[in-house]
Structures are given as C-alpha cells and as structure tokens.
Design an enzyme around this catalytic site. Structure first.
Site, mmCIF file in Angstrom:
data_model
loop_
_atom_site.group_PDB
_atom_site.id
_atom_site.type_symbol
_atom_site.label_atom_id
_atom_site.label_comp_id
_atom_site.label_asym_id
_atom_site.label_seq_id
_atom_site.Cartn_x
_atom_site.Cartn_y
_atom_site.Cartn_z
ATOM 1 N N PHE A 149 0.814 -1.220 0.000
ATOM 2 C CA PHE A 149 0.000 0.000 0.000
ATOM 3 C C PHE A 149 0.844 1.266 0.000
ATOM 4 O O PHE A 149 0.374 2.328 -0.389
ATOM 5 C CB PHE A 149 -0.930 0.011 1.233
ATOM 6 C CG PHE A 149 -0.241 0.476 2.501
ATOM 7 C CD1 PHE A 149 -0.160 1.832 2.798
ATOM 8 C CD2 PHE A 149 0.352 -0.425 3.378
ATOM 9 C CE1 PHE A 149 0.496 2.277 3.940
ATOM 10 C CE2 PHE A 149 1.012 0.007 4.514
ATOM 11 C CZ PHE A 149 1.081 1.360 4.801
ATOM 12 N N LYS A 173 -1.066 -7.194 -9.158
ATOM 13 C CA LYS A 173 -2.044 -7.299 -8.055
ATOM 14 C C LYS A 173 -1.610 -6.260 -7.019
ATOM 15 O O LYS A 173 -0.771 -6.525 -6.172
ATOM 16 C CB LYS A 173 -2.011 -8.719 -7.468
ATOM 17 C CG LYS A 173 -3.275 -9.187 -6.784
ATOM 18 C CD LYS A 173 -3.769 -8.329 -5.657
ATOM 19 C CE LYS A 173 -2.965 -8.458 -4.385
ATOM 20 N NZ LYS A 173 -3.354 -7.427 -3.375
ATOM 21 N N ARG A 177 -5.711 -1.590 -0.432
ATOM 22 C CA ARG A 177 -6.006 -0.398 0.383
ATOM 23 C C ARG A 177 -6.000 0.881 -0.455
ATOM 24 O O ARG A 177 -6.670 1.834 -0.135
ATOM 25 C CB ARG A 177 -4.997 -0.285 1.519
ATOM 26 C CG ARG A 177 -5.267 -1.356 2.559
ATOM 27 C CD ARG A 177 -4.299 -1.284 3.695
ATOM 28 N NE ARG A 177 -3.707 -2.587 3.913
ATOM 29 C CZ ARG A 177 -2.586 -2.809 4.566
ATOM 30 N NH1 ARG A 177 -1.914 -1.797 5.069
ATOM 31 N NH2 ARG A 177 -2.123 -4.020 4.726
ATOM 32 N N SER A 226 5.371 -7.077 3.460
ATOM 33 C CA SER A 226 5.967 -7.470 4.738
ATOM 34 C C SER A 226 6.729 -8.792 4.581
ATOM 35 O O SER A 226 6.466 -9.575 3.665
ATOM 36 C CB SER A 226 4.878 -7.569 5.796
ATOM 37 O OG SER A 226 3.811 -8.347 5.311
ATOM 38 N N CYS A 281 9.447 1.973 3.403
ATOM 39 C CA CYS A 281 10.361 0.868 3.701
ATOM 40 C C CYS A 281 11.775 1.386 3.909
ATOM 41 O O CYS A 281 12.612 0.710 4.485
ATOM 42 C CB CYS A 281 10.347 -0.136 2.564
ATOM 43 S SG CYS A 281 10.943 0.581 1.042
HETATM 44 P P1 NAD Z 1 1.554 -6.578 3.104
HETATM 45 O O1 NAD Z 1 2.584 -7.629 3.219
HETATM 46 O O2 NAD Z 1 0.424 -6.581 4.072
HETATM 47 O O3 NAD Z 1 0.865 -6.619 1.651
HETATM 48 C C1 NAD Z 1 1.639 -6.622 0.475
HETATM 49 C C2 NAD Z 1 0.848 -7.295 -0.633
HETATM 50 O O4 NAD Z 1 0.615 -8.655 -0.295
HETATM 51 C C3 NAD Z 1 -0.528 -6.665 -0.884
HETATM 52 O O5 NAD Z 1 -0.773 -6.623 -2.266
HETATM 53 C C4 NAD Z 1 -1.469 -7.627 -0.185
HETATM 54 O O6 NAD Z 1 -2.751 -7.656 -0.767
HETATM 55 C C5 NAD Z 1 -0.776 -8.957 -0.355
HETATM 56 N N1 NAD Z 1 -1.089 -9.899 0.726
HETATM 57 C C6 NAD Z 1 -1.518 -9.604 1.974
HETATM 58 N N2 NAD Z 1 -1.675 -10.728 2.689
HETATM 59 C C7 NAD Z 1 -1.329 -11.754 1.891
HETATM 60 C C8 NAD Z 1 -1.258 -13.169 2.078
HETATM 61 N N3 NAD Z 1 -1.563 -13.738 3.243
HETATM 62 N N4 NAD Z 1 -0.845 -13.917 1.043
HETATM 63 C C9 NAD Z 1 -0.508 -13.350 -0.126
HETATM 64 N N5 NAD Z 1 -0.540 -12.019 -0.356
HETATM 65 C C10 NAD Z 1 -0.954 -11.224 0.644
HETATM 66 O O7 NAD Z 1 2.335 -5.188 3.133
HETATM 67 P P2 NAD Z 1 1.737 -3.728 3.206
HETATM 68 O O8 NAD Z 1 1.167 -3.494 4.568
HETATM 69 O O9 NAD Z 1 0.889 -3.458 2.039
HETATM 70 O O10 NAD Z 1 3.076 -2.853 3.027
HETATM 71 C C11 NAD Z 1 3.931 -2.539 4.089
HETATM 72 C C12 NAD Z 1 5.094 -3.496 4.156
HETATM 73 O O11 NAD Z 1 5.797 -3.497 2.917
HETATM 74 C C13 NAD Z 1 6.129 -3.081 5.195
HETATM 75 O O12 NAD Z 1 6.593 -4.240 5.848
HETATM 76 C C14 NAD Z 1 7.226 -2.441 4.375
HETATM 77 O O13 NAD Z 1 8.513 -2.451 4.966
HETATM 78 C C15 NAD Z 1 7.194 -3.297 3.156
HETATM 79 N N6 NAD Z 1 7.810 -2.634 2.026
HETATM 80 C C16 NAD Z 1 9.036 -3.084 1.621
HETATM 81 C C17 NAD Z 1 9.681 -2.477 0.561
HETATM 82 C C18 NAD Z 1 11.011 -2.963 0.080
HETATM 83 O O14 NAD Z 1 11.425 -2.594 -1.010
HETATM 84 N N7 NAD Z 1 11.694 -3.800 0.841
HETATM 85 C C19 NAD Z 1 9.066 -1.399 -0.094
HETATM 86 C C20 NAD Z 1 7.814 -0.966 0.347
HETATM 87 C C21 NAD Z 1 7.189 -1.611 1.411
#
Ligand code: NAD
Length: 498
Positions: A149, A173, A177, A226, A281
C-alpha cells in the site's frame, strides 16, 4: 458508492466474485469506495489475456517498445496532479509526497526507454574455426507483481515498466487499500500504445495472489510487502518453478558519528523518520548516535524538531506528514509505543493522544520519539511502520556497525560523519543492501538497483536498473559454425577449443 474494479485486456472490468473491501480516505476516516476482490477465475482471465497478447509484443522491435515508454512518461507528467491527488486521498500521504511517489516510478519508466541498448547481447567472433558465439535476452512471457500500500504508484512502475519494455506481458495485483492509481496507470499505458492485455490489474487479496503463484502460465513473480508474506510468496513461487524476487520489511538505522554536523543529522532524522508518517520501507526508524556526548548533542536538536512537526490532512500544503493508512495501522503503532514504555525505553515525545481538530475520525497519530532504546526491546527488533523513532546510544563505532549488521532486516542504513575513512570502512563492512553516506534515505536512482538483504529481500536480483533487465529476460546462447570451419566426419569427443 464508487467501486474500483480490475483492468483486464485493455478495459476496466467490474468484479464478479461478490467479494469486496472498503477503500478509506485516511484523512477523514470515511469509506470512499469499495474495491472488488478477484476470484481465481478472474485472475485466470487476466493471465489468459496477458498470454494471448505477449507473443506479438515480445516480437515488436525494442525501439517501438521504447517509444511506448516515452509516451507513457509524457502522460505521467501530464497527469501528475491528478495521480498525486488520487494517491494521496487513498493512501493519506501529503500531495507533495504523493508526487514524489509518482516521480520515482516515472524515473524507472525513463530508464526503460533505454531498452534497445539494455537488451543488446554479447558476441564473440571466431571462438573457434568458423565459430561465432552470441547471447541474446528474450522475454519470459507472462510475469506478475504483488505490491504494497505504501507506494501505490512507484513500486508497480518499478516492476511493470522494465518487464513490459523487455517484451513481457504483466499482471499486477496492487494493494487493496489504495487500488485506484494502479488502474489509472494501466489506462495511461494503454493510451501510450501498449496493446490490450500487456498490462492487466487484478484487485484482490490472498486468493488472487495464490493463483499468480501457482498458475503455470506465469513465469516470474515480483513481490514487495511485509517479510512473512515475502517469504511465503518466494517459496511458493519457487516451488511452482517460477523466478521470484520478493522484498520485505525493514528497520533502517542511521549512525551519527561524533564529528557529524548535528544540525544536518537532526534534520535528516526528522525528514526520514517521520516523512510519510514513517510508512516507508526506507524510513529511518533507529538513530544510533555514537558516544554519550554525540547522543546528548543530537537529542538537544532532535526533540524540539519532533515536537514542532505539523500533522495535517493529506491536502494541507503545510503538513509535514498526514494520517496513517487505516485505523488498524494506528492501533498497531500505538500498541508498539505502549510496549516500548512498558519495556523501559524513555518516551521523550509522546504523540499517542494526538487529535486533529475537525478530523477526529481520521487515522492520525502524533510523532513519537524514544531515547535509550536497547537492542533486546520489541520496539527495536520489530518493524513498527509508523511515526516512531528509536534512539539507541552506541558506546563506540564498532557497536554502531554491529547493530544494523546483526539486525534481522537488512534494507537500508545511513552514516552521518565528516570523516572519509570512517564512511569508507562503514560502507564496506555493514551488512545491509543499501547505504547512505550523509544521505538519510538512500533509495538508489533508477539506473542503479534497489534491494535489501537478509529478511528484507528474498531472491538474488534487485529491482530496477540492470538487474531488472536480467530478472525479466532469459538468456539464450547460440554457438554457430559456418562452412569454412566445418570438418568432415563425426567427432565423438567433447568439443573443446584448442
Ligand atoms: P503486506 O505484506 O500486508 O501486503 C503486500 C501485498 O501482499 C498486498 O498486495 C497484499 O494484498 C498482499 N497480501 C496480503 N496478505 C497476503 C497473504 N496472506 N498472502 C498473499 N498475499 C498477501 O504489506 P503492506 O502493509 O501493504 O506494506 C507494508 C510493508 O511493505 C512493510 O513491511 C514495508 O517495509 C514493506 N515494504 C518493503 C519495501 C522494500 O522494497 N523492501 C518497499 C515498500 C514496502
């Protein structure tokens, strides 16, 4: 109520699964739209469209694909205000910050314009008698991305721009949010000249993701989110024979050496710690001043700056940061602050009770600053992802190198110092993927690559830059011999060059 659907085969498509989720306006807390959550069949339809469109696109010469990217960049610039307003209203970040989100994605589209040059292979003339050897990079086919998000424009573009420029078709995908900007980007890509089916967007949750991870027509999967889900996506995709690059959470440290310009360091910390409400991140969430004198000098400057931070609705031009993405995110971050207090960290600035007049239902949280955080505390070990900065006082430089190096996350790190030797030693020794020297958010520019280490990154190739071309193509190597070098008769020995 507005509904946000999918973008499949070059047109917007309403969801048919009967499942939906709320899309909030974090500034006010109201539900502003409902987003469709795709069924497995809807995802398969998107994959089918991509699979049908890809062969002709992959056979289009790279210069024509580059021209599509050029037009896409122009369209992004033309629509910058519209995209930023849409993004900020669903995510909550301020409008200038939202423009940065679009801009950092646009820069990867600019990088992708160089695709004719980037795809040039390797050639060896005369590797043997009459023998030439060459390698070429060919598209993978249908590739997919699952994005978080917190950067609803930048991260999708980091992925689909190089993928499409390389000749692949893409199924995105995005986060459920803030789903509107990705659909708008797909519309603009179509307007730029990408054929229908080359960029598809399916809205959804785990049900949609699991189809992308298991359908045999998807050759590669990119994920950002995450760490636990990154790990799941990586292992599931790999188990189904797909190439995968998955980026996870972070705990980015900023080391402040005693010789640093303390005013510059304090300014860097408030910007990188609290910008975008800490939902980046690459946000700095841990400050590590080295030695008590440096720590006291830093705190003296930092505390008034944190207390003076202006929190406002996303369209307030004077706000330093806006609301968090959901009420659940506010509750989660506030719980972490409670735990920090319980575990004995000193809460020097307490933003837990912040309320914004006129926006009482918005998802706001005030800035929080902890001093004397220890490495065994929960708030140090876990990613908080909110406007909370922890100060860990290191006794000496070695401890300052050890802290980020032994942390389970290894995304980014920064060092503030005036000493070249120290900076050089630090950049060589520290165990993280991206390092800043007097730069607090060292997100590499588009033509270098972005990627964290340890639990911040699963897979061996980074995002954008040259690694993205490697990730989105497979190498074919041709060994050819033309008549001059051909000798008569069969040869049963292993061919070697003499
Ligand atoms: P999230 O892990 O909740 O969701 C990420 C994606 O995964 C979304 O599209 C979501 O719909 C999908 N998803 C959620 N639950 C799932 C499941 N059980 N199985 C498969 N897919 C699922 O992350 P978020 O809250 O959207 O974003 C914040 C997180 O992303 C933080 O941990 C942040 O550090 C990380 N982030 C990392 C980077 C990087 O480059 N390392 C960059 C941006 C954000």
């Amino acid at each position: 109520m507005r509904s946000v659907g999918h973008f499949i085969g070059g047109r917007t498509v309403a969801g048919t699964s009967g499942r939906e989720a709320d899309v909030f306006r974090p500034a006010t807390g109201e539900v502003q739209a409902r987003v469709a959550l795709a069924s497995a069949d809807e995802v398969r339809a998107a994959i089918a469209n991509a699979a049908e469109a890809q062969p002709a696109w992959g056979a289009t010469n790279p210069q024509r694909r580059a021209r599509v990217m050029m037009r896409f960049v122009d369209l992004l610039n033309d629509h910058m205000d519209e995209l930023a307003a849409m993004l900020s209203s669903e995510h909550g970040k301020t409008v200038p910050d939202a423009k940065g989100d679009v801009q950092r994605g646009l820069e990867v589209a600019e990088f992708a314009i160089g695709i004719p040059h980037l795809l040039k292979g390797e050639y060896t003339e005369g590797a043997g008698p009459g023998i030439d050897v060459y390698s070429m990079r060919q598209p993978l086919g249908v590739v997919a991305g699952i994005t978080p998000f917190n950067f609803p424009a930048m991260i999708p573009m980091w992925k689909f721009c190089p993928a499409i420029a390389c000749g692949n078709a893409y199924v995105l995908k995005p986060s459920e949010r803030d789903p509107s900007v990705p659909v708008r980007l797909a519309e603009l890509m179509l307007e730029a000249g990408a054929p229908p089916g080359i960029l598809n967007v399916v809205q959804g949750d785990k049900e949609a993701v699991d189809v992308l991870l298991t359908d045999p027509r998807v050759a590669a999967v990119g994920f950002v989110g995450s760490s636990d889900i990154a790990s799941y996506v990586y292992s599931t995709a790999a188990a189904h024979g797909k190439r995968a690059q998955c980026f996870g959470g972070a705990k980015n440290h900023m080391i402040v050496m005693p010789d640093a310009d303390m005013e510059m360091a304090a300014n860097a910390l408030v910007g990188a710690g609290y910008g975008s409400a800490g939902e980046r991140c690459m946000a700095i969430s841990v400050a590590v001043p080295v030695g008590e004198t440096a720590a006291d000098a830093l705190m003296e400057r930092l505390v008034p700056k944190v207390e003076a931070l202006r929190i406002g609705p996303s369209d307030d031009p004077d706000a330093d940061f806006g609301p968090l993405v959901t009420r659940a995110a506010v509750d989660k971050v506030r719980r972490y602050v409670d735990v920090g207090v319980e575990e004995g960290a000193e809460l020097v600035v307490d933003g837990r009770d912040f309320r914004l007049q006129g926006y009482e239902d918005g998802f706001y949280l005030g800035a929080c600053l902890f001093d004397r955080v220890r490495p065994d505390m929960t708030i140090y070990k876990e990613e908080i992802f909110g406007p909370v900065l922890s100060v860990v006082r290191a006794a000496d430089y070695d401890e300052a190198v050890r802290l980020p190096s032994t942390h389970e996350y290894g995304n980014g790190v920064a060092i503030f110092t005036r000493d070249g030797d120290t900076a050089r030693d630090f950049t060589a020794r520290v165990d993280t993927g991206m390092v800043g020297v007097n730069v607090p958010i060292p997100v590499p520019i588009a033509y270098h690559t972005f990627g964290g280490w340890k639990r911040s990154g699963f897979g061996d190739l980074n995002q954008h830059g040259p690694d993205s071309v490697r990730f989105f193509t497979k190498t074919k190597t041709v060994t050819s011999r033309w008549p001059g070098g051909v000798k008569e008769g069969a040869d049963f020995a292993m061919p070697v060059m003499r």
